[in-house]
Design a protein around this motif. Structure first.
Motif, PDB file in Angstrom:
ATOM      1  N   GLN A 167      43.956 -43.989  87.279  1.00  0.00           N
ATOM      2  CA  GLN A 167      44.621 -45.289  87.362  1.00  0.00           C
ATOM      3  C   GLN A 167      45.414 -45.423  88.661  1.00  0.00           C
ATOM      4  OE1 GLN A 167      45.829 -47.388  83.770  1.00  0.00           O
ATOM      5  NE2 GLN A 167      45.897 -45.423  82.724  1.00  0.00           N
ATOM      6  N   ALA A 168      45.894 -44.301  89.196  1.00  0.00           N
ATOM      7  CA  ALA A 168      46.572 -44.350  90.496  1.00  0.00           C
ATOM      8  C   ALA A 168      45.599 -44.785  91.589  1.00  0.00           C
ATOM      9  CB  ALA A 168      47.161 -42.980  90.823  1.00  0.00           C
ATOM     10  N   ILE A 169      44.385 -44.261  91.537  1.00  0.00           N
ATOM     11  CA  ILE A 169      43.360 -44.671  92.501  1.00  0.00           C
ATOM     12  C   ILE A 169      42.928 -46.113  92.229  1.00  0.00           C
ATOM     13  CG2 ILE A 169      40.998 -44.213  93.280  1.00  0.00           C
ATOM     14  CD1 ILE A 169      41.584 -41.233  92.669  1.00  0.00           C
ATOM     15  N   ASN A 170      42.831 -46.465  90.941  1.00  0.00           N
ATOM     16  CA  ASN A 170      42.480 -47.842  90.570  1.00  0.00           C
ATOM     17  C   ASN A 170      43.446 -48.859  91.167  1.00  0.00           C
ATOM     18  OD1 ASN A 170      40.143 -47.493  89.157  1.00  0.00           O
ATOM     19  ND2 ASN A 170      41.053 -47.698  87.126  1.00  0.00           N
ATOM     20  N   ALA A 171      44.704 -48.448  91.370  1.00  0.00           N
ATOM     21  CA  ALA A 171      45.701 -49.372  91.913  1.00  0.00           C
ATOM     22  C   ALA A 171      45.259 -49.945  93.250  1.00  0.00           C
ATOM     23  CB  ALA A 171      47.052 -48.663  92.067  1.00  0.00           C
ATOM     24  N   GLN A 172      44.456 -49.175  93.988  1.00  0.00           N
ATOM     25  CA  GLN A 172      43.911 -49.676  95.250  1.00  0.00           C
ATOM     26  C   GLN A 172      42.553 -50.347  95.044  1.00  0.00           C
ATOM     27  OE1 GLN A 172      46.075 -49.524  97.713  1.00  0.00           O
ATOM     28  NE2 GLN A 172      47.370 -48.345  96.313  1.00  0.00           N
ATOM     29  N   VAL A 173      41.757 -49.794  94.138  1.00  0.00           N
ATOM     30  CA  VAL A 173      40.396 -50.294  93.941  1.00  0.00           C
ATOM     31  C   VAL A 173      40.379 -51.693  93.333  1.00  0.00           C
ATOM     32  CG1 VAL A 173      38.212 -49.877  92.737  1.00  0.00           C
ATOM     33  CG2 VAL A 173      39.458 -47.970  93.754  1.00  0.00           C
ATOM     34  N   VAL A 174      41.213 -51.932  92.303  1.00  0.00           N
ATOM     35  CA  VAL A 174      41.149 -53.209  91.586  1.00  0.00           C
ATOM     36  C   VAL A 174      41.573 -54.390  92.455  1.00  0.00           C
ATOM     37  CG1 VAL A 174      41.450 -52.175  89.313  1.00  0.00           C
ATOM     38  CG2 VAL A 174      43.484 -52.851  90.624  1.00  0.00           C
ATOM     39  N   LYS A 175      42.245 -54.118  93.562  1.00  0.00           N
ATOM     40  CA  LYS A 175      42.605 -55.203  94.477  1.00  0.00           C
ATOM     41  C   LYS A 175      41.367 -55.849  95.090  1.00  0.00           C
ATOM     42  CE  LYS A 175      46.958 -53.068  96.083  1.00  0.00           C
ATOM     43  NZ  LYS A 175      47.661 -52.551  97.287  1.00  0.00           N
ATOM     44  N   LEU A 176      40.259 -55.123  95.103  1.00  0.00           N
ATOM     45  CA  LEU A 176      39.058 -55.569  95.793  1.00  0.00           C
ATOM     46  C   LEU A 176      38.229 -56.542  94.969  1.00  0.00           C
ATOM     47  CD1 LEU A 176      37.938 -52.093  97.208  1.00  0.00           C
ATOM     48  CD2 LEU A 176      39.346 -53.831  98.342  1.00  0.00           C
ATOM     49  N   TYR A 177      38.524 -56.635  93.661  1.00  0.00           N
ATOM     50  CA  TYR A 177      37.685 -57.473  92.793  1.00  0.00           C
ATOM     51  C   TYR A 177      37.987 -58.952  92.954  1.00  0.00           C
ATOM     52  CZ  TYR A 177      35.861 -59.856  88.707  1.00  0.00           C
ATOM     53  OH  TYR A 177      35.211 -60.743  87.890  1.00  0.00           O
ATOM     54  N   THR A 178      36.939 -59.731  93.082  1.00  0.00           N
ATOM     55  CA  THR A 178      36.999 -61.189  92.947  1.00  0.00           C
ATOM     56  C   THR A 178      35.712 -61.602  92.236  1.00  0.00           C
ATOM     57  OG1 THR A 178      35.858 -61.657  95.041  1.00  0.00           O
ATOM     58  CG2 THR A 178      38.279 -61.460  95.119  1.00  0.00           C
ATOM     59  N   PRO A 179      35.699 -62.740  91.547  1.00  0.00           N
ATOM     60  CA  PRO A 179      34.458 -63.182  90.910  1.00  0.00           C
ATOM     61  C   PRO A 179      33.309 -63.323  91.905  1.00  0.00           C
ATOM     62  CG  PRO A 179      36.319 -64.412  90.035  1.00  0.00           C
ATOM     63  CD  PRO A 179      36.841 -63.593  91.184  1.00  0.00           C
ATOM     64  N   GLU A 180      33.618 -63.667  93.140  1.00  0.00           N
ATOM     65  CA  GLU A 180      32.579 -63.880  94.143  1.00  0.00           C
ATOM     66  C   GLU A 180      31.874 -62.587  94.550  1.00  0.00           C
ATOM     67  OE1 GLU A 180      35.199 -67.087  93.741  1.00  0.00           O
ATOM     68  OE2 GLU A 180      35.717 -65.064  94.439  1.00  0.00           O
ATOM     69  N   ASN A 181      32.595 -61.456  94.515  1.00  0.00           N
ATOM     70  CA  ASN A 181      31.976 -60.197  94.956  1.00  0.00           C
ATOM     71  C   ASN A 181      31.709 -59.245  93.794  1.00  0.00           C
ATOM     72  OD1 ASN A 181      34.373 -59.018  94.208  1.00  0.00           O
ATOM     73  ND2 ASN A 181      34.898 -58.201  96.220  1.00  0.00           N
ATOM     74  N   GLU A 182      31.625 -59.784  92.561  1.00  0.00           N
ATOM     75  CA  GLU A 182      31.558 -58.888  91.400  1.00  0.00           C
ATOM     76  C   GLU A 182      30.264 -58.081  91.350  1.00  0.00           C
ATOM     77  OE1 GLU A 182      30.128 -61.653  87.670  1.00  0.00           O
ATOM     78  OE2 GLU A 182      32.196 -61.825  88.328  1.00  0.00           O
ATOM     79  N   ILE A 183      29.155 -58.604  91.888  1.00  0.00           N
ATOM     80  CA  ILE A 183      27.922 -57.806  91.917  1.00  0.00           C
ATOM     81  C   ILE A 183      28.142 -56.539  92.741  1.00  0.00           C
ATOM     82  CG2 ILE A 183      25.554 -57.731  92.765  1.00  0.00           C
ATOM     83  CD1 ILE A 183      25.237 -60.633  91.990  1.00  0.00           C
ATOM     84  N   MET A 184      28.746 -56.703  93.914  1.00  0.00           N
ATOM     85  CA  MET A 184      29.045 -55.547  94.757  1.00  0.00           C
ATOM     86  C   MET A 184      30.060 -54.632  94.078  1.00  0.00           C
ATOM     87  SD  MET A 184      28.507 -54.007  97.674  1.00  0.00           S
ATOM     88  CE  MET A 184      27.787 -55.258  98.753  1.00  0.00           C
ATOM     89  N   TYR A 185      31.087 -55.207  93.470  1.00  0.00           N
ATOM     90  CA  TYR A 185      32.166 -54.422  92.856  1.00  0.00           C
ATOM     91  C   TYR A 185      31.622 -53.561  91.714  1.00  0.00           C
ATOM     92  CZ  TYR A 185      36.736 -53.322  90.827  1.00  0.00           C
ATOM     93  OH  TYR A 185      37.846 -52.665  90.345  1.00  0.00           O
ATOM     94  N   PHE A 186      30.991 -54.210  90.724  1.00  0.00           N
ATOM     95  CA  PHE A 186      30.462 -53.468  89.585  1.00  0.00           C
ATOM     96  C   PHE A 186      29.344 -52.522  90.020  1.00  0.00           C
ATOM     97  CE2 PHE A 186      31.948 -57.274  87.002  1.00  0.00           C
ATOM     98  CZ  PHE A 186      33.000 -56.591  86.419  1.00  0.00           C
ATOM     99  N   GLY A 187      28.529 -52.960  90.991  1.00  0.00           N
ATOM    100  CA  GLY A 187      27.401 -52.150  91.431  1.00  0.00           C
ATOM    101  C   GLY A 187      27.819 -50.875  92.127  1.00  0.00           C
ATOM    102  N   VAL A 188      28.765 -50.968  93.055  1.00  0.00           N
ATOM    103  CA  VAL A 188      29.194 -49.788  93.811  1.00  0.00           C
ATOM    104  C   VAL A 188      29.882 -48.781  92.897  1.00  0.00           C
ATOM    105  CG1 VAL A 188      30.778 -48.957  95.588  1.00  0.00           C
ATOM    106  CG2 VAL A 188      29.356 -50.965  96.034  1.00  0.00           C
TER     107      VAL A 188
END
Length: 495
Positions: free
Chosen positions: A447-468
């Motif tokens: 969850q500490a690492i997630n604190a940086q990762v979850v900032k990257l999510y937007t509905p527009e880039n969700e294919i890239m987000y979930f895919g990577v």
């Protein structure tokens, strides 16, 4: 010094489905504590990013996502402190009660309309309170049984069921009230839940728990207390002063704080591994097992990094990307948080039966971890499908979220209980308790690492987000499966 047998003899050994009566006290205490915690978490993200006109705080969604991840990380990190306080100062029973009081006041503070001030004040109270309560209440369950009592595993299973029952109903009740009526009213229900848990604990502990949790295993001497309390007081004052100055200078922002927690999520477990491996108290076989534990730790971190996004990214997805109407019936986005405990309650007995059925033919620990990561990766990769075929502008069926939660629970049941068991087997003798703390740090670090990762999510880039993220988890799982025989060699006889 109270002996283990004296503790067991002080507890009424029959009265709760054939188990010690103390299990009833701990079952309902934990039920209500989890009700309060998961009820709060079911609506906290929405409270942070909903507009002020909707009763929220109006934070940026990326900031709210990051705060949720940091919150979860600190909750798990604080368990280290809670274990030390129970072992050296109060014993587990008193520590659990004090923790419950702090949690209750944390929810009360959050139920007050005070903006960011009450939010962060509440978080501090709940982080410390959960750190005091969560690791120690499980320890009391162990105190109820003699070491050779065949009911022990069954007792922990019943206790685990209480955790998931509280987590199951909380989003349905607190989520509905918080989103349909008022956030602060929802938070007040969480406070009431913890209050009920405290009442149950207080009025049943003397009669049902006996001496369980009452002894202090390694108490501080009078001289040590003075020295330790002085250091703690100086440390708290120093941190408070430095923090105040940095906040006033504009240096300590939310982003800076989350980055500090993210760094700690990597540094703390690294120090644990180095200390255990280099210690003179760790023999050659134990050093080998420590090395074997490292890939399991990394795999568990990757798993929890996906699983814990169920209350962050998938919660946001439920609110903004999901068609919440089933005919004439409307679903609350908070209700999806009940899916995880629902599937665990339904499937845990199936997995328990499966391992007994397979016996010696069941997969090894590294392979179970690999399969757990496979299901976790699939839980994210399936979320690409609706966006790929329908774009990100249209609302999707809620069944995609149901499928995602179902898949990650399959992974959780393959990895989480197996990880607890493997930790007890691979731990160096001199570091048994610390290694269990290290296991819980897999979630804190994730969850500490997630604190940086979850900032990257937007509905527009969700294919890239979930895919990577899904692809990374799948890759780690495949590597773990491929190198499983080598890891098993380092485990030195532990399966």
């Amino acid at each position: 010094m109270v002996t283990k047998q004296e503790i067991v003899n002080s507890v009424p050994q029959r009265g709760f489905f054939g188990h010690p009566k103390g299990l009833l006290s701990l079952f309902f205490t934990e039920f209500w504590e989890r009700f309060s915690y998961y009820g709060m978490r079911a609506i906290l993200l929405y409270y942070m990013y909903y507009e002020v006109t909707q009763g929220g705080l109006g934070l940026e969604q990326s900031t709210a996502n990051s705060i949720m991840a940091v919150y979860g990380s600190l909750v798990y990190m604080s368990g280290i402190i809670g274990g030390w306080i129970a072992d050296r100062l109060f014993g587990t029973t008193r520590t659990v009660f004090y923790g419950g009081i702090l949690i209750m006041f944390g929810h009360i503070v959050l139920s007050l309309p005070g903006g960011l001030t009450t939010l962060f004040g509440s978080m501090a109270l709940i982080v410390i309170g959960t750190g005091l309560l969560k690791p120690n209440i499980s320890s009391i369950v162990g105190d109820l049984y003699a070491d050779n009592d065949v009911r022990r595993d069954s007792g922990f299973s019943i206790f685990y069921m209480g955790i998931n029952m509280g987590a199951l109903i909380a989003p349905l009740i607190v989520g509905t009230v918080g989103l349909d009526y008022n956030f602060h009213l929802g938070f007040s229900l969480a406070a009431i839940g913890m209050f009920v848990g405290l009442i149950v604990f207080w009025f049943t502990k003397k009669k049902y728990l006996g001496l369980a949790g009452s002894h202090v295993p390694n108490p501080l001497t009078r001289e040590e207390r003075k020295s330790v309390f002085t250091r703690i007081a100086i440390g708290i004052v120093a941190v408070a002063i430095i923090g105040f100055i940095l906040i006033q200078l504009g240096i300590m922002t939310i982003d800076v704080f989350t980055m500090i927690v993210s760094i700690l999520g990597i540094v703390i477990p690294t120090i644990y591994f180095i200390v255990m491996y280099r210690s003179s108290k760790t023999n050659a076989d134990e050093k080998s097992r420590v090395l074997a534990y490292i890939p399991l730790f990394v795999a568990a971190m990757m798993f929890w990094a996906i699983q814990e996004q169920g209350s962050i990214i998938l919660a946001q997805y439920a609110d903004q990307r999901t068609d919440l109407s089933l005919g004439s019936f409307d679903i609350s986005p908070a209700w999806f948080q009940s899916l995880n405990p629902l599937f665990i309650i339904a499937l845990a007995p199936v997995f328990a039966w499966l391992w007994i059925r397979l016996g010696e033919r069941q997969p090894s620990t590294p392979k179970k971890f690999a399969f757990g990561l496979f299901f976790a990766s699939m839980s994210f990769l399936v979320m690409i499908i609706p966006a790929y075929f329908n774009g990100t502008e249209t609302l999707v069926s809620p069944w995609w979220l149901v499928l995602s939660f179902f898949l990650v629970v399959l992974g959780e049941l393959l990895l989480s209980p197996v990880g607890l068991s493997a930790t007890t087997k691979l731990a160096p003798g001199a570091f048994a308790a610390q290694t269990m703390s290290l296991w819980f740090l897999t979630n804190a670090s994730a969850q500490a690492i997630n604190a940086q990762v979850v900032k990257l999510y937007t509905p527009e880039n969700e294919i890239m987000y979930f895919g990577v993220i899904g692809a990374v988890a799948l890759g780690i799982g495949l590597l773990l499966f491929f190198f499983a025989p080598k890891i098993e060699e380092f485990m030195r006889g532990v399966r």
